[in-house]
Design an enzyme around this catalytic site. Structure first.
Site, mmCIF file in Angstrom:
data_model
loop_
_atom_site.group_PDB
_atom_site.id
_atom_site.type_symbol
_atom_site.label_atom_id
_atom_site.label_comp_id
_atom_site.label_asym_id
_atom_site.label_seq_id
_atom_site.Cartn_x
_atom_site.Cartn_y
_atom_site.Cartn_z
ATOM 1 N N HIS A 10 -45.092 40.553 10.979
ATOM 2 C CA HIS A 10 -45.598 39.190 11.141
ATOM 3 C C HIS A 10 -44.650 38.331 11.978
ATOM 4 C CE1 HIS A 10 -42.594 37.609 8.351
ATOM 5 N NE2 HIS A 10 -42.855 38.659 7.575
ATOM 6 N N GLU A 83 -45.272 43.254 1.539
ATOM 7 C CA GLU A 83 -43.829 43.480 1.478
ATOM 8 C C GLU A 83 -43.437 44.036 0.105
ATOM 9 O OE1 GLU A 83 -40.973 44.298 2.506
ATOM 10 O OE2 GLU A 83 -40.536 42.568 3.788
#
Length: 212
Positions: A10, A83
């Site tokens: 990201h 994550e």
């Protein structure tokens, strides 16, 4: 039939600039991260993707949507691409985590594969298994195709080790910049590393900073 996967971390978030562990906390991109997402979309404009997947966390989704809107792709959000869960470390800076939890931080920093963060966190081994299973499922679903996967720094750490055959425990010797392009392949049996850390489209990008 080899499958190619383009992995993108990201774009930049406010917590990246503060060196703060995000984990499963849902932090959006900052202004620079939005610019990076658009630059990544432009750099991939000539690439034909068969599918696009993203972590369901906002920072990954915003980055992925910049690409899919530009390329006319539909996007599949998947919590399995999140994550690593950092438990009690989440929302702390690295310095704060080291100061408050020195014993736990040592096990984290030395990449103890069986250390699970207190308060719901994952061990490195558990996290790696989750990512291996998810990437294998994506590759199997699109054999011979090209797939976009937008995710997080820790996920890319695992993916690089998977493709390059590196152990979980060894120190990281590769970069994971925000919004860079990282290509791996899967031939049905084995993974391979195609290219890593392409960032010619970016004016600047922070490294992943110890799995931020």
């Amino acid at each position: 039939m080899s499958t190619r996967i383009c992995l993108v971390r990201h774009g930049e978030t406010p917590w990246n600039t503060e060196r703060r562990l995000q984990g499963h906390i849902d932090i959006p991109l900052n202004d620079h991260g939005l610019i990076q997402a658009k630059a990544t979309a432009a750099s991939l404009a000539g690439e034909r993707f068969d599918a696009a997947y993203s972590s369901d966390l906002t920072r990954a989704r915003q980055t992925a949507e910049a690409v899919t809107t530009h390329n006319g792709l539909s996007l599949t959000l998947d919590a399995g691409l999140r994550e690593r869960h950092y438990g009690i470390f989440q929302a702390l800076t690295y310095d704060e985590a080291r100061e408050r939890f020195p014993a736990e931080y040592h096990r984290f920093e030395t990449r103890d594969p069986d250390f699970a963060f207190p308060e719901g966190g994952e061990s490195l081994r558990e996290f790696a298994r989750r990512i291996h299973d998810k990437l294998s499922a994506i590759a199997d679903a699109h054999r011979g195709g090209t797939v976009l996967v937008v995710t997080h720094g820790g996920v890319l750490d695992i993916a690089h080790r998977l493709a390059a055959g590196k152990p979980l425990e060894t120190p990281r010797d590769f970069t994971i910049p925000n919004a860079a392009l990282n290509w791996i392949g899967h031939d049905g049996d084995n993974w391979s590393l195609i290219s890593w850390g392409e960032q010619r489209h970016l004016d600047s990008a922070l490294d992943e900073l110890n799995n931020a």
